[in-house]
Structures are given as structure tokens and as C-alpha cells.
Design a protein around this motif. Structure first.
Motif, PDB file in Angstrom:
ATOM      1  N   LYS A  16      11.881   8.816   2.569  1.00  0.00           N
ATOM      2  CA  LYS A  16      11.046   8.064   1.649  1.00  0.00           C
ATOM      3  C   LYS A  16      10.252   7.029   2.427  1.00  0.00           C
ATOM      4  O   LYS A  16      10.710   6.541   3.453  1.00  0.00           O
ATOM      5  CB  LYS A  16      11.923   7.334   0.630  1.00  0.00           C
ATOM      6  N   ALA A  66       7.670   6.031  -2.110  1.00  0.00           N
ATOM      7  CA  ALA A  66       7.172   7.352  -2.469  1.00  0.00           C
ATOM      8  C   ALA A  66       7.609   8.341  -1.404  1.00  0.00           C
ATOM      9  O   ALA A  66       8.105   7.965  -0.339  1.00  0.00           O
ATOM     10  CB  ALA A  66       5.651   7.335  -2.588  1.00  0.00           C
ATOM     11  N   SER A 116       5.734  10.292   0.310  1.00  0.00           N
ATOM     12  CA  SER A 116       4.813  10.363   1.437  1.00  0.00           C
ATOM     13  C   SER A 116       3.901   9.139   1.447  1.00  0.00           C
ATOM     14  O   SER A 116       3.750   8.450   0.435  1.00  0.00           O
ATOM     15  CB  SER A 116       3.955  11.625   1.342  1.00  0.00           C
ATOM     16  N   GLU A 139       0.773   9.229   1.664  1.00  0.00           N
ATOM     17  CA  GLU A 139      -0.384   9.557   0.833  1.00  0.00           C
ATOM     18  C   GLU A 139      -0.147   9.186  -0.631  1.00  0.00           C
ATOM     19  O   GLU A 139      -1.069   8.821  -1.350  1.00  0.00           O
ATOM     20  CB  GLU A 139      -0.724  11.052   0.943  1.00  0.00           C
ATOM     21  N   GLU A 140       1.114   9.317  -1.063  1.00  0.00           N
ATOM     22  CA  GLU A 140       1.450   8.947  -2.438  1.00  0.00           C
ATOM     23  C   GLU A 140       1.648   7.445  -2.588  1.00  0.00           C
ATOM     24  O   GLU A 140       1.439   6.891  -3.666  1.00  0.00           O
ATOM     25  CB  GLU A 140       2.754   9.636  -2.862  1.00  0.00           C
ATOM     26  N   LEU A 141       2.081   6.849  -1.511  1.00  0.00           N
ATOM     27  CA  LEU A 141       2.399   5.428  -1.566  1.00  0.00           C
ATOM     28  C   LEU A 141       1.149   4.550  -1.557  1.00  0.00           C
ATOM     29  O   LEU A 141       1.079   3.560  -2.287  1.00  0.00           O
ATOM     30  CB  LEU A 141       3.306   5.079  -0.383  1.00  0.00           C
ATOM     31  N   LYS A 163      -0.473   3.438  -4.865  1.00  0.00           N
ATOM     32  CA  LYS A 163       0.370   2.487  -5.592  1.00  0.00           C
ATOM     33  C   LYS A 163       0.165   1.079  -5.050  1.00  0.00           C
ATOM     34  O   LYS A 163       0.134   0.103  -5.798  1.00  0.00           O
ATOM     35  CB  LYS A 163       1.849   2.866  -5.448  1.00  0.00           C
TER      36      LYS A 163
END
Ligand SMILES: [Zn+2]
Length: 61
Positions: free
Chosen positions: A3, A21, A23, A25-27, A30
Motif C-alpha cells: 500500500k 491506496a 498505487s 496513481e490512485e493515491l 486523493k
């Protein structure tokens, strides 16, 4: 699964926000959203992006 975690206080903010997150890229979105809502940062410049990137930690939990 690994994570990625971010703590707002790690970039020098007096703030208790944390996010995680699966990855980077996902974090990032946010963090961007939080920065806009909580800190009125509407644009992530290169310097801030670097700061955030180095504050993001990979965690196994
Ligand atoms: Zn914050």
C-alpha cells in the motif's frame, strides 16, 4: 498487497490527514483533492509534487 500511504504532516502541514491506496496513481488524486479542500491548493506545482512524492511511503500493511 503493498500500500502507498501519505501523511499530510510529512510535507510540513499542521494537519492530521492521512490517505492510502494500492498505487501511487490512485493515491495522488486523493491528495490533490484534499490539498484543494483543506489547504486551498488548487494547483500542484512541480515543487509540491516532488514533496508529496517523497512523502508517500510504501507499506506492506
Ligand atoms: Zn492536509
Amino acid at each position: 498487497m503493498a500500500k502507498y500511504k501519505f501523511k499530510c504532516s510529512d510535507i510540513g502541514m499542521d494537519c492530521k490527514f492521512t490517505s492510502s491506496a494500492a498505487s501511487k496513481e490512485e493515491l495522488m488524486p486523493k491528495i490533490t483533492e484534499h490539498a484543494g479542500k483543506a489547504h486551498n491548493i488548487t494547483e500542484m506545482n512541480d515543487e509540491l509534487r516532488k514533496k508529496v512524492n517523497s512523502a508517500v511511503k510504501k507499506s506492506l500493511f
